[in-house]
Motif scaffolding. Sequence first.
Motif, PDB file in Angstrom:
ATOM      1  N   GLU A  18      38.193  60.504  30.581  1.00  0.00           N
ATOM      2  CA  GLU A  18      39.235  60.191  29.607  1.00  0.00           C
ATOM      3  C   GLU A  18      38.808  58.978  28.799  1.00  0.00           C
ATOM      4  O   GLU A  18      38.087  58.125  29.291  1.00  0.00           O
ATOM      5  N   PRO A  19      39.269  58.901  27.553  1.00  0.00           N
ATOM      6  CA  PRO A  19      38.861  57.786  26.699  1.00  0.00           C
ATOM      7  C   PRO A  19      39.519  56.463  27.097  1.00  0.00           C
ATOM      8  O   PRO A  19      40.546  56.438  27.783  1.00  0.00           O
ATOM      9  N   THR A  20      38.936  55.388  26.628  1.00  0.00           N
ATOM     10  CA  THR A  20      39.412  54.041  26.945  1.00  0.00           C
ATOM     11  C   THR A  20      40.854  53.819  26.505  1.00  0.00           C
ATOM     12  O   THR A  20      41.628  53.176  27.208  1.00  0.00           O
ATOM     13  N   TRP A  21      41.250  54.340  25.340  1.00  0.00           N
ATOM     14  CA  TRP A  21      42.609  54.108  24.845  1.00  0.00           C
ATOM     15  C   TRP A  21      43.659  54.634  25.818  1.00  0.00           C
ATOM     16  O   TRP A  21      44.756  54.092  25.908  1.00  0.00           O
ATOM     17  N   VAL A  22      43.337  55.668  26.595  1.00  0.00           N
ATOM     18  CA  VAL A  22      44.286  56.216  27.572  1.00  0.00           C
ATOM     19  C   VAL A  22      44.533  55.205  28.684  1.00  0.00           C
ATOM     20  O   VAL A  22      45.669  54.987  29.102  1.00  0.00           O
ATOM     21  N   ARG A  23      43.472  54.565  29.146  1.00  0.00           N
ATOM     22  CA  ARG A  23      43.647  53.525  30.177  1.00  0.00           C
ATOM     23  C   ARG A  23      44.501  52.386  29.650  1.00  0.00           C
ATOM     24  O   ARG A  23      45.351  51.857  30.356  1.00  0.00           O
ATOM     25  N   ASP A  24      44.308  52.024  28.385  1.00  0.00           N
ATOM     26  CA  ASP A  24      45.126  50.975  27.766  1.00  0.00           C
ATOM     27  C   ASP A  24      46.593  51.415  27.691  1.00  0.00           C
ATOM     28  O   ASP A  24      47.492  50.646  28.008  1.00  0.00           O
ATOM     29  N   LEU A  25      46.809  52.653  27.284  1.00  0.00           N
ATOM     30  CA  LEU A  25      48.181  53.186  27.173  1.00  0.00           C
ATOM     31  C   LEU A  25      48.892  53.194  28.524  1.00  0.00           C
ATOM     32  O   LEU A  25      50.046  52.823  28.627  1.00  0.00           O
ATOM     33  N   MET A  26      48.177  53.595  29.564  1.00  0.00           N
ATOM     34  CA  MET A  26      48.790  53.764  30.880  1.00  0.00           C
ATOM     35  C   MET A  26      48.918  52.452  31.661  1.00  0.00           C
ATOM     36  O   MET A  26      49.590  52.414  32.681  1.00  0.00           O
ATOM     37  N   GLN A  27      48.312  51.395  31.169  1.00  0.00           N
ATOM     38  CA  GLN A  27      48.314  50.107  31.885  1.00  0.00           C
ATOM     39  C   GLN A  27      49.722  49.635  32.272  1.00  0.00           C
ATOM     40  O   GLN A  27      49.920  49.138  33.357  1.00  0.00           O
ATOM     41  N   SER A  28      50.691  49.792  31.404  1.00  0.00           N
ATOM     42  CA  SER A  28      52.046  49.344  31.721  1.00  0.00           C
ATOM     43  C   SER A  28      53.044  50.512  31.792  1.00  0.00           C
ATOM     44  O   SER A  28      54.240  50.277  31.888  1.00  0.00           O
ATOM     45  N   TYR A  29      52.541  51.728  31.736  1.00  0.00           N
ATOM     46  CA  TYR A  29      53.435  52.893  31.756  1.00  0.00           C
ATOM     47  C   TYR A  29      54.207  52.997  33.069  1.00  0.00           C
ATOM     48  O   TYR A  29      55.388  53.219  33.086  1.00  0.00           O
ATOM     49  N   TRP A  30      53.493  52.845  34.163  1.00  0.00           N
ATOM     50  CA  TRP A  30      54.142  52.936  35.480  1.00  0.00           C
ATOM     51  C   TRP A  30      54.495  51.563  35.972  1.00  0.00           C
ATOM     52  O   TRP A  30      55.338  51.308  36.690  1.00  0.00           O
TER      53      TRP A  30
END
Length: 153
Positions: free
Chosen positions: A141-153
């Motif tokens: 998965e691309p880096t932006w996904v990790r950034d997006l999910m950082q505070s999702y949960w």
Amino acid sequence: MAIVLEPIGIVRGGRAEAVDDGWGLVEADIVLDPARLKPEATLGLTAFSHVVVVFHMHKVAEDKVETGARHPREREDWPLLGILAQPARSRPNRIGVTTVALVAVDGLTLRVRGLDAIDGTPVLDIKPHITGFAPRGVIREPTWVRDLMQSYW
């Protein structure tokens, strides 16, 4: 070809508004419809720690549905991506799928944690999470996904 789905239940509690982050500790009930399901429909579900909830994001207006490309969360610092390459709620059929912790089962009421659906959301289906159906091999998965999910949960 038209596909007609009828909800089997509804989300009660949790959040009233769709907020982008902080869903991890949110608890809500999924109240299943006794006109659609028999009382024994949840029999054996307590043996599972997690369930997969399929729901309809009913509050997304039809004119907000994206069928092309956009920046995730409208952030220009993230790439322009097709709607099918991002987890946006403005999807063509407005269908959400989330694996959640199953906290409790009381007849046709399921208590769950981590469901990113708001109070009143129609639930289309529930399945037990089975690790044998999880992806096999390396996940990319691309880096932006990790950034997006950082505070999702």
